[in-house]
Design an enzyme around this catalytic site. Structure first.
Site, mmCIF file in Angstrom:
data_model
loop_
_atom_site.group_PDB
_atom_site.id
_atom_site.type_symbol
_atom_site.label_atom_id
_atom_site.label_comp_id
_atom_site.label_asym_id
_atom_site.label_seq_id
_atom_site.Cartn_x
_atom_site.Cartn_y
_atom_site.Cartn_z
ATOM 1 N N ARG A 44 0.586 -0.949 0.028
ATOM 2 C CA ARG A 44 0.048 -0.024 0.336
ATOM 3 C C ARG A 44 0.723 1.493 0.113
ATOM 4 O O ARG A 44 0.711 2.057 -0.304
ATOM 5 C CB ARG A 44 -0.652 0.113 1.854
ATOM 6 C CG ARG A 44 -2.116 1.175 0.863
ATOM 7 C CD ARG A 44 -2.897 1.392 2.395
ATOM 8 N NE ARG A 44 -2.091 0.620 3.712
ATOM 9 C CZ ARG A 44 -1.990 1.171 4.530
ATOM 10 N NH1 ARG A 44 -1.133 2.527 4.573
ATOM 11 N NH2 ARG A 44 -1.425 0.869 5.815
ATOM 12 N N ASP A 170 -5.683 17.414 -16.212
ATOM 13 C CA ASP A 170 -5.637 15.491 -16.488
ATOM 14 C C ASP A 170 -5.481 15.195 -18.248
ATOM 15 O O ASP A 170 -6.191 15.696 -19.208
ATOM 16 C CB ASP A 170 -7.232 15.394 -16.538
ATOM 17 C CG ASP A 170 -7.868 14.522 -17.186
ATOM 18 O OD1 ASP A 170 -6.766 13.482 -17.498
ATOM 19 O OD2 ASP A 170 -9.151 13.698 -16.206
HETATM 20 C C1 LIG Z 1 -11.088 7.359 -17.382
HETATM 21 C C2 LIG Z 1 -11.123 8.591 -17.712
HETATM 22 C C3 LIG Z 1 -10.787 9.131 -15.271
HETATM 23 C C4 LIG Z 1 -11.433 7.925 -15.794
HETATM 24 O O1 LIG Z 1 -10.359 7.334 -14.880
HETATM 25 P P1 LIG Z 1 -10.373 5.682 -13.876
HETATM 26 O O2 LIG Z 1 -9.239 4.880 -14.674
HETATM 27 O O3 LIG Z 1 -12.047 4.901 -15.293
HETATM 28 O O4 LIG Z 1 -10.621 6.260 -12.557
HETATM 29 C C5 LIG Z 1 -10.573 10.120 -15.612
HETATM 30 N N1 LIG Z 1 -10.228 11.306 -17.019
HETATM 31 C C6 LIG Z 1 -10.791 11.181 -18.382
HETATM 32 C C7 LIG Z 1 -10.418 12.627 -18.954
HETATM 33 C C8 LIG Z 1 -10.728 9.646 -18.112
HETATM 34 O O5 LIG Z 1 -11.390 9.777 -19.952
#
Ligand SMILES: *Cc1c(COP(=O)(O)O)cnc(C)c1O
Length: 379
Positions: A44, A170
């Site tokens: 973890r 992101d």
């Molecule tokens: C899929 C996605 C997420 C979330 O990711 P998970 O791995 O499903 O938790 C966050 N941001 C974007 C742009 C995504 O496409």
């Protein structure tokens, strides 16, 4: 070295001469003389050899000082936000967000004492009006889903510097092969590694990269919140990453080829792809990105009914949410990813009921276009 070489070689440890790092299927490790709780070798705490190798590779590929993997993209995003923001802090965040991020920020964060304001990604002149003395961070996505709008990313960096905010992005939709936000000055880069980074639709994982100080703080939080990535998933992600550059080349080619093909079809009313000159931020995409990625969306003149007929006539694309795998996936966002929103809210964002989103895989572009041609002919 080129990113393609770093993806293959960085972080690889040749234990017992094994060319490929084995899976350390052990939750705990013999104590050495660790002084700090976070240095105790325990799964973890994100410090097995499988984690170490991945962190080194991701940092090298993204251009960060350090990196961290997490149990999902959402674990990466929420842990990063809960590290950067404390009770009482305020966040500026882009108005069109991944659904999970949107509900965390609007529903969970306020209960932790964090407030937020939405900002329009392409109206930087409006951002300062939303600042508060307690504003700590600004958060955007590289491209919005499913319309692929690109915020003024350079303005985000400049704004964060001017007002002393932490900038987070992101970067899932671009992958570090198409865009490296840290190189233009973002502080923290986040990924759903479930998508392009792993690339095979067979695990969920997240990734975080940035300065050593940011990553260390986020890692301490992740160690407590416990959203750690299991070593078996680490192994698969490390394997997937080695071919990221090759895969992205094909995703880019397929996305652009299909976008151009669809533009020429008489049934198609509109195509959204940052690779097309008709895209409102085409110039920005050309300047900042090495490719437009595999995701595009389009609308048909015949609306929902035509979209449904087209989807049922296609044989190659799999009808499923998500993106970034080797197989092409197709969805109608109003019926899937954005079905939780009211029709009015969707309309305001420009997501019509007939909008179709395609996440191109790595098939031959000609076969994908031929499959669409057959489905259009049969409609
Ligand atoms: C899929 C996605 C997420 C979330 O990711 P998970 O791995 O499903 O938790 C966050 N941001 C974007 C742009 C995504 O496409």
């Amino acid at each position: 070295m080129d990113i393609q070489t770093r993806l293959v070689h960085t972080g690889e440890e040749r234990i017992e001469g094994a060319v490929v790092l084995p899976i350390f299927q052990s939750s705990t490790f013999v104590s050495q003389d660790e002084q700090d709780y976070n240095d105790i070798r325990y799964l973890r705490l994100n410090n097995t050899p499988n984690h170490r190798a991945l962190h080194a590779k991701l940092a090298a590929v993204c251009g960060g000082e350090d990196a961290l993997v997490a149990g999902s993209g959402m674990a990466a995003i929420t842990t990063a936000l809960m590290t950067v923001l404390e009770n009482g802090d305020h966040l500026l965040i882009q108005d069109c967000l991944y659904g999970g991020t949107h509900s965390f920020v609007t529903q969970d964060a306020p209960r932790l004492g964090m407030s937020f304001d939405f900002i329009a990604g392409n109206a930087p002149e409006t951002w300062a009006g939303k600042l508060r003395p307690e504003t700590r961070a600004i958060y955007v996505e590289t491209m919005t889903n499913p319309l692929l709008e690109i915020a003024d990313l350079e303005a985000v960096v400049e704004f964060a510097r001017e007002y002393g905010l932490v900038s987070l992005i992101d970067n899932t939709f671009a992958s570090p092969c198409n865009f490296r936000p840290l190189e233009i000055g973002f502080d923290i880069e986040l990924h759903s590694a479930t998508k392009y980074l792993n690339g095979h639709s067979d695990l969920v994982a997240g990734a975080i990269t940035g300065s050593s100080a940011h990553v260390k703080a986020i890692r301490h939080k992740l160690n407590h919140l416990g959203g750690s990535l299991d070593t078996h998933a680490c192994f698969l992600l490390q394997r997937g990453l080695k071919t990221l550059a090759l895969r992205m080349r094909q995703h880019n080619e397929n996305g652009l080829t299909l976008a151009r093909y669809l533009t020429g079809q008489e049934q198609v009313a509109r195509v959204n792809s940052p690779g097309l000159e008709s895209h409102p931020q085409y110039e920005r995409a050309q300047r900042l990105f090495s490719g437009a990625g595999g995701v595009l969306s389009f609308e048909l003149h015949g609306g929902v009914a035509a979209a449904e007929r087209l989807l049922s006539g296609l044989t190659l694309p799999v009808t499923a949410p998500s993106l970034g795998g080797v197989e092409t996936l197709i969805t109608r966002p109003a019926a899937t990813s954005h079905s939780g929103m009211s029709p009015e809210d969707r309309a305001e964002l420009g997501i019509t009921d007939g909008l179709v989103r395609v996440a191109c895989g790595i098939e031959a572009a000609g076969d994908l276009c031929a499959d669409f041609a057959k489905a259009f002919a049969d409609m």
